[in-house]
Motif scaffolding. Structure first.
Motif, PDB file in Angstrom:
ATOM      1  N   ALA A  11       0.825  -1.111  -0.238  1.00  0.00           N
ATOM      2  CA  ALA A  11       0.121   0.007   0.008  1.00  0.00           C
ATOM      3  C   ALA A  11       0.918   1.221   0.044  1.00  0.00           C
ATOM      4  CB  ALA A  11      -1.067  -0.103   1.192  1.00  0.00           C
ATOM      5  N   TRP A  12       1.905   1.375   0.953  1.00  0.00           N
ATOM      6  CA  TRP A  12       2.759   2.525   0.835  1.00  0.00           C
ATOM      7  C   TRP A  12       3.724   2.614  -0.324  1.00  0.00           C
ATOM      8  CZ3 TRP A  12       2.493   6.487   3.654  1.00  0.00           C
ATOM      9  CH2 TRP A  12       1.701   6.300   4.809  1.00  0.00           C
ATOM     10  N   ILE A  13       3.960   1.337  -1.010  1.00  0.00           N
ATOM     11  CA  ILE A  13       4.683   1.622  -2.137  1.00  0.00           C
ATOM     12  C   ILE A  13       3.825   2.087  -3.318  1.00  0.00           C
ATOM     13  CG2 ILE A  13       5.891   0.064  -4.086  1.00  0.00           C
ATOM     14  CD1 ILE A  13       6.801  -1.829  -1.705  1.00  0.00           C
ATOM     15  N   ALA A  14       2.671   1.705  -3.477  1.00  0.00           N
ATOM     16  CA  ALA A  14       1.745   2.123  -4.239  1.00  0.00           C
ATOM     17  C   ALA A  14       1.465   3.498  -4.131  1.00  0.00           C
ATOM     18  CB  ALA A  14       0.431   1.273  -4.700  1.00  0.00           C
ATOM     19  N   ALA A  15       1.257   4.118  -3.147  1.00  0.00           N
ATOM     20  CA  ALA A  15       1.169   5.437  -2.608  1.00  0.00           C
ATOM     21  C   ALA A  15       2.317   6.192  -3.132  1.00  0.00           C
ATOM     22  CB  ALA A  15       0.934   5.763  -1.176  1.00  0.00           C
ATOM     23  N   ALA A  16       3.393   5.913  -2.710  1.00  0.00           N
ATOM     24  CA  ALA A  16       4.781   6.692  -3.103  1.00  0.00           C
ATOM     25  C   ALA A  16       5.109   6.606  -4.582  1.00  0.00           C
ATOM     26  CB  ALA A  16       5.760   5.848  -2.440  1.00  0.00           C
ATOM     27  N   ALA A  17       4.402   5.633  -5.390  1.00  0.00           N
ATOM     28  CA  ALA A  17       4.619   5.447  -6.674  1.00  0.00           C
ATOM     29  C   ALA A  17       3.709   6.443  -7.380  1.00  0.00           C
ATOM     30  CB  ALA A  17       4.495   3.966  -7.467  1.00  0.00           C
ATOM     31  N   LEU A  18       2.551   6.579  -6.872  1.00  0.00           N
ATOM     32  CA  LEU A  18       1.652   7.185  -7.521  1.00  0.00           C
ATOM     33  C   LEU A  18       1.962   8.902  -7.214  1.00  0.00           C
ATOM     34  CD1 LEU A  18      -1.157   7.711  -8.753  1.00  0.00           C
ATOM     35  CD2 LEU A  18      -2.183   7.872  -6.439  1.00  0.00           C
TER      36      LEU A  18
ATOM     37  N   ARG B 202       7.913   7.661 -15.513  1.00  0.00           N
ATOM     38  CA  ARG B 202       8.968   6.849 -15.479  1.00  0.00           C
ATOM     39  C   ARG B 202       9.354   6.910 -14.008  1.00  0.00           C
ATOM     40  NH1 ARG B 202      14.520   8.451 -18.233  1.00  0.00           N
ATOM     41  NH2 ARG B 202      15.736   6.551 -17.727  1.00  0.00           N
ATOM     42  N   ALA B 203       9.283   7.910 -13.223  1.00  0.00           N
ATOM     43  CA  ALA B 203       9.812   7.741 -12.080  1.00  0.00           C
ATOM     44  C   ALA B 203       8.834   7.147 -10.959  1.00  0.00           C
ATOM     45  CB  ALA B 203       9.951   9.209 -11.386  1.00  0.00           C
ATOM     46  N   GLY B 204       7.543   7.169 -11.318  1.00  0.00           N
ATOM     47  CA  GLY B 204       6.470   6.315 -10.598  1.00  0.00           C
ATOM     48  C   GLY B 204       6.780   5.046 -10.800  1.00  0.00           C
ATOM     49  N   TRP B 205       6.993   4.586 -12.102  1.00  0.00           N
ATOM     50  CA  TRP B 205       7.097   3.015 -12.412  1.00  0.00           C
ATOM     51  C   TRP B 205       8.625   2.606 -11.556  1.00  0.00           C
ATOM     52  CZ3 TRP B 205       3.487   0.049 -13.592  1.00  0.00           C
ATOM     53  CH2 TRP B 205       2.376   0.379 -14.429  1.00  0.00           C
ATOM     54  N   SER B 206       9.440   3.420 -11.785  1.00  0.00           N
ATOM     55  CA  SER B 206      10.714   3.059 -10.990  1.00  0.00           C
ATOM     56  C   SER B 206      10.741   2.834  -9.562  1.00  0.00           C
ATOM     57  CB  SER B 206      11.831   4.225 -11.198  1.00  0.00           C
ATOM     58  OG  SER B 206      11.896   4.411 -12.665  1.00  0.00           O
ATOM     59  N   VAL B 207       9.747   3.963  -8.782  1.00  0.00           N
ATOM     60  CA  VAL B 207       9.462   3.497  -7.564  1.00  0.00           C
ATOM     61  C   VAL B 207       8.702   2.280  -7.291  1.00  0.00           C
ATOM     62  CG1 VAL B 207       8.006   4.471  -5.354  1.00  0.00           C
ATOM     63  CG2 VAL B 207       9.529   6.225  -7.119  1.00  0.00           C
ATOM     64  N   LEU B 208       7.676   1.952  -8.145  1.00  0.00           N
ATOM     65  CA  LEU B 208       7.042   0.849  -7.751  1.00  0.00           C
ATOM     66  C   LEU B 208       8.165  -0.551  -8.102  1.00  0.00           C
ATOM     67  CD1 LEU B 208       4.145  -0.044  -7.542  1.00  0.00           C
ATOM     68  CD2 LEU B 208       3.957  -0.085  -9.960  1.00  0.00           C
TER      69      LEU B 208
END
Length: 140
Positions: free
Chosen positions: A21-28, A37-43
């Protein structure tokens, strides 16, 4: 599950969902602020870090089925070495990728590890859901 390994595996799965949940929120948030591209990298970075939790939950669950009959210190060390090798391999592939942003990968790793340690440090697994209060009305 009635045995301690089963309960521990269940807690590991709860931590995994918390991390995801936190990873998805941070990626969003990263995707909105810095681009897709940054969002996918965080994910991706967070996903790699959450492999640790998923693998250990699977190992604990597998051993809970036979009540830990074959569980030993060697089993845990072997599982730890396998998850580290798998994680390092995934990180090498991810950092060599031209599609992912290295800082985003590191941010995803950080978010996943932070979520893991926040869960443990604040005892989120020990918290009970809020009672409705109806059971306490008759006590005085």
């Amino acid at each position: 599950m009635s045995n301690s390994l089963g309960r521990t595996a269940g807690q590991s799965l709860k931590i995994l969902w918390w991390q995801l949940a936190w990873i998805a929120a941070a990626a969003l948030v990263s995707g909105v602020i810095f681009g897709a591209r940054a969002g996918w990298s965080v994910l991706a970075g967070g996903g790699i870090a959450s492999v640790w939790t998923a693998y250990m939950a699977f190992t604990l669950y597998r051993h809970s089925l036979n009540r830990g009959a074959s569980l030993s210190a060697l089993t845990f060390v072997t599982a730890w070495l396998l998850k580290m090798a798998f994680t390092i391999g995934l990180l090498v592939i991810a950092f060599r990728s031209r599609v992912l942003v290295p800082l985003g990968l590191i941010a995803g790793l950080f978010v996943a590890l932070l979520a893991y340690w926040v869960w443990l440090a604040f005892g989120l697994s020990q918290r009970k859901p809020a009672a409705s209060g109806s059971a306490d009305r008759g006590k005085g």
